[in-house]
Write an enzyme that holds these catalytic residues in place. Structure first.
Site, PDB file in Angstrom:
ATOM      1  N   ASP A  32       0.996  -1.046  -0.121  1.00 59.60           N
ATOM      2  CA  ASP A  32      -0.095   0.087   0.031  1.00 59.60           C
ATOM      3  C   ASP A  32       0.944   1.206   0.155  1.00 59.60           C
ATOM      4  O   ASP A  32       1.736   1.207   0.633  1.00 59.60           O
ATOM      5  CB  ASP A  32      -0.772  -0.063   1.166  1.00 59.60           C
ATOM      6  CG  ASP A  32      -2.032   0.938   1.143  1.00 59.60           C
ATOM      7  OD1 ASP A  32      -2.287   1.681  -0.132  1.00 59.60           O
ATOM      8  OD2 ASP A  32      -2.693   1.340   2.165  1.00 59.60           O
ATOM      9  N   ASN A  80     -10.410  -3.187  -6.549  1.00 59.62           N
ATOM     10  CA  ASN A  80      -9.743  -2.105  -7.341  1.00 59.62           C
ATOM     11  C   ASN A  80     -10.084  -1.837  -8.880  1.00 59.62           C
ATOM     12  O   ASN A  80      -9.792  -0.926  -9.325  1.00 59.62           O
ATOM     13  CB  ASN A  80      -8.292  -2.707  -7.436  1.00 59.62           C
ATOM     14  CG  ASN A  80      -7.362  -2.559  -6.192  1.00 59.62           C
ATOM     15  OD1 ASN A  80      -6.470  -3.264  -6.211  1.00 59.62           O
ATOM     16  ND2 ASN A  80      -7.883  -1.770  -5.199  1.00 59.62           N
TER      17      ASN A  80
END
Length: 252
Positions: A32, A80
């Site tokens: 991340d 996503n």
């Protein structure tokens, strides 16, 4: 289960340790912070993702050198797809490049590639690249590199339940006999060592639908380092933290 938040300012020289893995066979990473890394440097998000791929390459090499047996990386979640179309296209392009450019190194270094998640839903040319890489590296046994693509842990568990239900419907298993091993064996990570350590970068403190079943007794490690800045030293700190913990698995 102890939870520690790592500090990029801590300093541990792991090179002197006899076992740099501290007994961790399988580690997983929620990668991340690519976008925030790019924003901090006033760069396009695409360059953050590109730098993130370079970090993947470095960490895979380091993990192999350390003797980690399995490394699972959260590359693209089923959620996503909600990102802007151009960003998704950039990510898919980087995936194509990564497979094509690194497959020779995987094979030379004994790395078996595995993909978890519904990667068959990706573009057909990517699916062909992945299938070719899976076949080519199938017999490698130094380290397993599992890439989570179009992956969500809840979806994985649902698919596992359906697989077991179908087996029960065919009379292959008595519903009363279904146990933990049946579920584990139906998950995408079947055949991999149990998850020892789950790392998340960028300071976020959540699992984001990643390896929920597998993480039941894994150790969790959170670092403020953004993924493009996650390097060998950061991995060493995470493994040191893992080695310092008393893993009781609920027994005492």
């Amino acid at each position: 289960m102890p939870i520690k938040k790592g500090s990029p300012d801590s300093d541990t020289d792991m090179g002197q340790m006899a076992d740099p893995t501290h007994g961790a066979r399988h580690i997983a990473i929620i990668m991340d912070g690519n976008g925030r890394w790019a924003k901090q440097k006033h760069l396009p998000r695409a360059l953050g993702h590109k730098k993130g791929v370079e970090t993947v390459r470095d960490i895979v090499r380091v993990a192999g050198e350390m003797g980690i047996k399995a490394l699972t990386l959260y590359a693209f979640s089923s959620e996503n797809w909600s990102r802007p179309a151009d960003e998704v296209a950039d990510l898919m392009g980087l995936l194509r490049q990564y497979i094509q450019s690194d497959i020779d190194e995987f094979d030379e270094n004994g790395i078996q590639l595995k993909v978890i998640g519904n990667y068959k839903a990706l573009d057909s040319d990517i699916v062909q690249l992945i299938d070719g890489a899976l076949d080519r590296t199938a017999n490698n046994d130094k380290m397993t590199l599992a890439i989570a693509l179009n992956y969500g842990a809840q979806d994985e568990m649902l698919r596992a339940v359906r697989t077991i239900a179908e087996a029960a419907k065919r009379g292959e298993v008595d519903p009363q006999d279904i146990g933990v091993d049946h579920v584990s064996g139906a998950l995408d990570t079947a055949g991999m060592p149990p998850l020892d350590l789950l790392i998340r970068t960028s300071g976020e403190l959540r699992l984001s639908n990643f390896l929920l079943w597998q993480a039941a007794y894994s150790e969790l490690y959170f670092t403020d380092a953004l993924w493009p800045d996650f390097d060998k030293r950061e991995l060493q700190r995470a493994l040191q933290s893992f080695g310092d913990r008393d893993r009781r698995f609920g027994g005492r």
